[in-house]
Design an enzyme around this catalytic site. Structure first.
Site, PDB file in Angstrom:
ATOM      1  N   ARG A 179      19.634 -19.944 119.083  1.00 42.92           N
ATOM      2  CA  ARG A 179      18.423 -20.185 119.277  1.00 42.92           C
ATOM      3  C   ARG A 179      17.542 -19.152 118.499  1.00 42.92           C
ATOM      4  NH1 ARG A 179      20.565 -23.543 120.072  1.00 42.92           N
ATOM      5  NH2 ARG A 179      20.741 -24.567 122.153  1.00 42.92           N
ATOM      6  N   SER A 230      16.868 -25.077 129.923  1.00 43.91           N
ATOM      7  CA  SER A 230      17.666 -23.848 130.089  1.00 43.91           C
ATOM      8  C   SER A 230      16.437 -22.935 130.202  1.00 43.91           C
ATOM      9  CB  SER A 230      18.682 -23.858 128.777  1.00 43.91           C
ATOM     10  OG  SER A 230      19.817 -24.610 129.517  1.00 43.91           O
ATOM     11  N   GLU A 300      15.293 -17.849 127.869  1.00 41.48           N
ATOM     12  CA  GLU A 300      14.908 -18.129 126.410  1.00 41.48           C
ATOM     13  C   GLU A 300      13.390 -18.947 126.573  1.00 41.48           C
ATOM     14  OE1 GLU A 300      16.340 -22.757 125.371  1.00 41.48           O
ATOM     15  OE2 GLU A 300      18.226 -21.525 125.558  1.00 41.48           O
TER      16      GLU A 300
END
Length: 305
Positions: A179, A230, A300
């Site tokens: 990520r 998420s 995130e």
């Protein structure tokens, strides 16, 4: 004269065809469906417009924020004293010169990119079929799902750096990680387009894989509610959703925000949620998980100010 008035004049003089909205609610442009008005929101349709707009914004003292589908953003309730640049018009999508290659503009949805690859009989992007973001944001954060990541298929990008102009970065130079990418460390850099390298495959087999992954996604994720996907990054050695579930946090609510009862890794907008509701719920989840497990959850979701 404030930055917005200066920018309005420059756009009138140099980009008269550019669509610009005043006091445009961010809730219309984020998947959480929350956020107050952006002072200015522009919708460039070419890379040249985007580059010139960013240059003018800096000259006027504006703080530009470049977004795609707004699928990983949490915008403040009080709005943004910023120029928001929405990139959906930068949607060039075509086969590259090399066999198996695709060139895509930063505003191309990843789902559309995956469908295009399927129609061309190219495999490698099936995992992206259900990811709601765009190429630009996806490359910056190395978007992935079900064992696939963009780092596996991106060969390079053209990106605009404020002080250096447009540069081409190879896949190796992008230094993809979980990520993240090299561009994560340069938040002012803007992806203009990306190149992908795929392999030949059977279109029907590719489509069947896409259907299978989408069925898994629908069965396990609360896609019927607004969210940013998420909420937390995967902590090393753990799964965020599992930790949150084990701490008994499924269904916890703050205002209109809720930890999904279907998948604890998602915070959803059950209706009328505010940015403040979501941020407070994120804080409560982080606190509870750390107290019970010693694991610190890192969001995130990107908080925009």
């Amino acid at each position: 004269m404030d930055w917005a008035a200066q920018l309005d004049k420059r756009i009138t003089d140099y980009l008269p065809d550019l669509r610009v909205l005043k006091e445009e609610p961010m809730a219309r442009h984020t998947s959480f469906r929350v956020g107050g008005p952006a002072k200015r929101m522009a919708f460039p349709e070419t890379g040249e417009q985007l580059v010139l707009l960013l240059s003018m914004a800096r000259e006027c003292g504006a703080r530009p924020l470049v977004i795609g589908n707004g699928t990983n953003l949490l915008a403040p309730d009080g709005g943004l004293d910023r120029l928001v640049i929405e990139t959906s018009g930068l949607c060039r999508l075509e086969l590259g010169e090399e066999p198996g290659s695709i060139a895509a503009g930063c505003g191309v949805p990843l789902a559309r990119l995956a469908d295009f690859a399927c129609k061309q009989g190219l495999t490698g992007l099936e995992f992206a079929h259900g990811i709601p973001g765009t190429v630009g944001g996806g490359v910056c954060m190395n978007a992935g799902a079900y064992g696939g990541e963009l780092k596996q298929v991106v060969t390079g990008v053209s990106a605009l750096f404020p002080e250096e102009g447009v540069k081409f970065l190879t896949g190796e130079e992008l230094a993809f990680g979980y990520r993240r990418s090299f561009l994560t460390e340069w938040p002012e850099a803007v992806v203009l387009d990306a190149a992908f390298r795929l392999t030949a495959g059977d279109p029907e087999e590719i489509r069947e894989t896409q259907r299978s992954l989408m069925a898994r996604r629908k069965a396990s994720q609360p896609l019927e509610w607004p969210s940013a996907g998420s909420t937390f990054k995967r902590p090393e050695g753990h799964f965020a959703g599992t930790l949150i579930d084990q701490c008994g946090l499924k269904g916890r609510t703050v205002g209109g925000a809720q930890v999904s009862e279907k998948h604890a890794g998602f915070i959803i907008n059950r209706g009328g949620a505010t940015c403040a509701d979501i941020k407070e719920l994120i804080r409560q989840v982080q606190e509870a998980v750390y107290e019970k497990t010693g694991v610190r959850l890192e969001p995130e979701v990107k908080f925009v100010e």
